[in-house]
Design a protein around this motif. Structure first.
Motif, PDB file in Angstrom:
ATOM      1  N   SER A 132      28.744  67.417  56.841  1.00  0.00           N
ATOM      2  CA  SER A 132      27.329  67.281  57.177  1.00  0.00           C
ATOM      3  C   SER A 132      26.497  67.873  56.044  1.00  0.00           C
ATOM      4  O   SER A 132      26.930  68.812  55.379  1.00  0.00           O
ATOM      5  CB  SER A 132      27.006  67.997  58.493  1.00  0.00           C
ATOM      6  OG  SER A 132      25.615  67.960  58.751  1.00  0.00           O
ATOM      7  N   THR A 133      25.313  67.286  55.838  1.00  0.00           N
ATOM      8  CA  THR A 133      24.393  67.826  54.828  1.00  0.00           C
ATOM      9  C   THR A 133      23.041  68.195  55.435  1.00  0.00           C
ATOM     10  O   THR A 133      22.090  68.491  54.704  1.00  0.00           O
ATOM     11  CB  THR A 133      24.171  66.799  53.696  1.00  0.00           C
ATOM     12  OG1 THR A 133      23.672  65.568  54.259  1.00  0.00           O
ATOM     13  CG2 THR A 133      25.469  66.539  52.944  1.00  0.00           C
ATOM     14  N   THR A 134      22.957  68.198  56.746  1.00  0.00           N
ATOM     15  CA  THR A 134      21.667  68.455  57.389  1.00  0.00           C
ATOM     16  C   THR A 134      21.170  69.863  57.146  1.00  0.00           C
ATOM     17  O   THR A 134      19.954  70.113  57.195  1.00  0.00           O
ATOM     18  CB  THR A 134      21.778  68.202  58.905  1.00  0.00           C
ATOM     19  OG1 THR A 134      22.818  69.035  59.446  1.00  0.00           O
ATOM     20  CG2 THR A 134      22.099  66.746  59.196  1.00  0.00           C
ATOM     21  N   ILE A 141      26.898  74.229  54.104  1.00  0.00           N
ATOM     22  CA  ILE A 141      27.526  72.910  54.068  1.00  0.00           C
ATOM     23  C   ILE A 141      28.875  73.010  54.768  1.00  0.00           C
ATOM     24  O   ILE A 141      29.822  73.610  54.232  1.00  0.00           O
ATOM     25  CB  ILE A 141      27.737  72.412  52.621  1.00  0.00           C
ATOM     26  CG1 ILE A 141      26.411  72.397  51.847  1.00  0.00           C
ATOM     27  CG2 ILE A 141      28.364  71.021  52.626  1.00  0.00           C
ATOM     28  CD1 ILE A 141      26.569  72.004  50.387  1.00  0.00           C
ATOM     29  N   PRO A 142      29.031  72.459  55.965  1.00  0.00           N
ATOM     30  CA  PRO A 142      30.344  72.462  56.624  1.00  0.00           C
ATOM     31  C   PRO A 142      31.337  71.585  55.870  1.00  0.00           C
ATOM     32  O   PRO A 142      30.981  70.539  55.326  1.00  0.00           O
ATOM     33  CB  PRO A 142      30.044  71.915  58.023  1.00  0.00           C
ATOM     34  CG  PRO A 142      28.758  71.188  57.898  1.00  0.00           C
ATOM     35  CD  PRO A 142      27.984  71.850  56.789  1.00  0.00           C
ATOM     36  N   LEU A 143      32.600  72.036  55.836  1.00  0.00           N
ATOM     37  CA  LEU A 143      33.627  71.371  55.035  1.00  0.00           C
ATOM     38  C   LEU A 143      34.857  71.038  55.866  1.00  0.00           C
ATOM     39  O   LEU A 143      35.202  71.752  56.815  1.00  0.00           O
ATOM     40  CB  LEU A 143      34.080  72.274  53.872  1.00  0.00           C
ATOM     41  CG  LEU A 143      33.075  72.647  52.798  1.00  0.00           C
ATOM     42  CD1 LEU A 143      33.690  73.674  51.856  1.00  0.00           C
ATOM     43  CD2 LEU A 143      32.639  71.409  52.025  1.00  0.00           C
ATOM     44  N   ASP A 144      35.532  69.980  55.441  1.00  0.00           N
ATOM     45  CA  ASP A 144      36.862  69.629  55.951  1.00  0.00           C
ATOM     46  C   ASP A 144      37.773  69.549  54.731  1.00  0.00           C
ATOM     47  O   ASP A 144      37.643  68.644  53.908  1.00  0.00           O
ATOM     48  CB  ASP A 144      36.808  68.294  56.687  1.00  0.00           C
ATOM     49  CG  ASP A 144      38.128  67.953  57.364  1.00  0.00           C
ATOM     50  OD1 ASP A 144      39.064  68.775  57.285  1.00  0.00           O
ATOM     51  OD2 ASP A 144      38.231  66.867  57.958  1.00  0.00           O
ATOM     52  N   VAL A 145      38.672  70.538  54.586  1.00  0.00           N
ATOM     53  CA  VAL A 145      39.560  70.613  53.422  1.00  0.00           C
ATOM     54  C   VAL A 145      40.991  70.408  53.901  1.00  0.00           C
ATOM     55  O   VAL A 145      41.438  71.061  54.850  1.00  0.00           O
ATOM     56  CB  VAL A 145      39.427  71.976  52.706  1.00  0.00           C
ATOM     57  CG1 VAL A 145      40.377  72.049  51.513  1.00  0.00           C
ATOM     58  CG2 VAL A 145      37.986  72.198  52.256  1.00  0.00           C
TER      59      VAL A 145
END
Length: 310
Positions: A132-134, A141-145
């Motif tokens: 998400s970039t809201t 900035i939430p991440l999925d790694v």
């Protein structure tokens, strides 16, 4: 093993991970909320269906990949430019051609569990996505790694080393010649002094690991063995002073190179199985022999203790 671009080693605190020079976890700008995949890796069962009835015939169960998924987020309150820079660095680590486009290429994921030293895993960084970039304007900035361990084991971050000259190895006998000197002293004898057994090596982990071995000339017909496993590596070649042969034993990346360039795997004898020349857990012993009238040849081995868990 080929890895991502070499960088200065970063000291990790408990609950921290590092890849490509970027540190995630406790006390960093990229805190981690949850990690999936720290349990047992996926298995590749080799079962065969019963062709005449119900059920299957069980085969060997091999480990497959270990997928680690990090739910994390870039957190730089009031500094969206710094957040964007951290995201770009993660994307650059994923994009590295040396790890991404070469079959032997690997990323290195380092991590530290409380109470343990830093350990590492070899594989591929497959995902580093901003979900998400809201809230990016606020520096969040939430991440999925996602990291895929193509080798499901964890290894000590610091390698162990052994250097052994032929003059030190002459006291040992090969496992298939007469009677080998036992690792344990006979009953009633004084315990062996570790300084008198320079070939002793220790794998502090709980599973076998794989050494890298280099033989420096001058020497002819070098022969290397492990006194506990009985596995042997024999090379039918001669090395002059200043020449060397390097052997990598890890399954999936086994090779034998002369002077770092020439493939001499065909000089291995049929009984020499690189993929089976493992160092068992605990203490074992490396011995070697060869023809060297100068007494200056030497063997170098390096390995990392291996573990099933972080």
């Amino acid at each position: 093993m080929t890895t991502l671009t070499k960088q200065p080693r970063i000291e990790l605190a408990p609950w921290q991970f590092e890849i490509g020079g970027i540190v995630l976890g406790n006390g960093t700008h990229i805190p981690i909320g949850n990690i999936e995949g720290l349990g047992s890796p996926a298995t590749r069962p080799q079962d065969v269906d019963n062709p005449t009835g119900d059920g299957t015939f069980p085969g060997q169960d091999f480990y497959g990949i270990r997928t680690l998924r990090f739910e994390a987020g870039i957190k730089t309150p009031g500094d969206p430019a710094m957040a964007a820079d951290l995201l770009a660095r993660l994307e650059l680590a994923l994009d590295d051609p040396g790890a991404r486009t070469r079959p032997e290429g690997r990323h290195v994921l380092r991590g530290r569990w409380p109470g343990h030293r830093t350990r590492r895993m070899y594989g591929r960084l497959r995902r580093a996505e901003a979900t998400s970039t809201t809230t990016a304007i606020n520096g969040w900035i939430p991440l999925d790694v996602e990291f895929v361990g193509t080798d499901p084991r964890w290894y000590d971050d610091e390698p162990s080393h052994l250097t052994l000259g032929l003059d030190q190895a002459t006291k040992y006998k090969s496992p298939d010649r007469t009677v080998d000197q036992a690792l344990c002293a006979p009953a009633g004898c004084d315990p062996a002094d570790p300084l008198d057994r320079p070939g002793w090596i220790t794998n502090y982990g709980n599973v076998s690991t794989w050494p890298s071995i280099r033989v420096h000339g001058p020497i002819a017909n070098p022969r290397i063995w492990n006194t506990v496993t009985g596995r042997v590596l024999e090379l039918g070649l001669s090395l002059r002073a200043g020449e060397w042969v390097e052997m990598e034993t890890r399954p999936g990346s086994c090779w034998v190179l002369r002077n770092g360039k020439v493939n001499v795997a065909n000089d291995l004898t049929p009984r020499s199985r690189l993929d089976l020349f493992a160092i068992p857990r605990g203490r074992s012993e490396i011995g070697w022999s060869g023809d060297d009238p100068t007494g200056t040849a030497r063997l170098e081995a390096s390995w990392r203790s291996a573990y099933t868990a972080l």
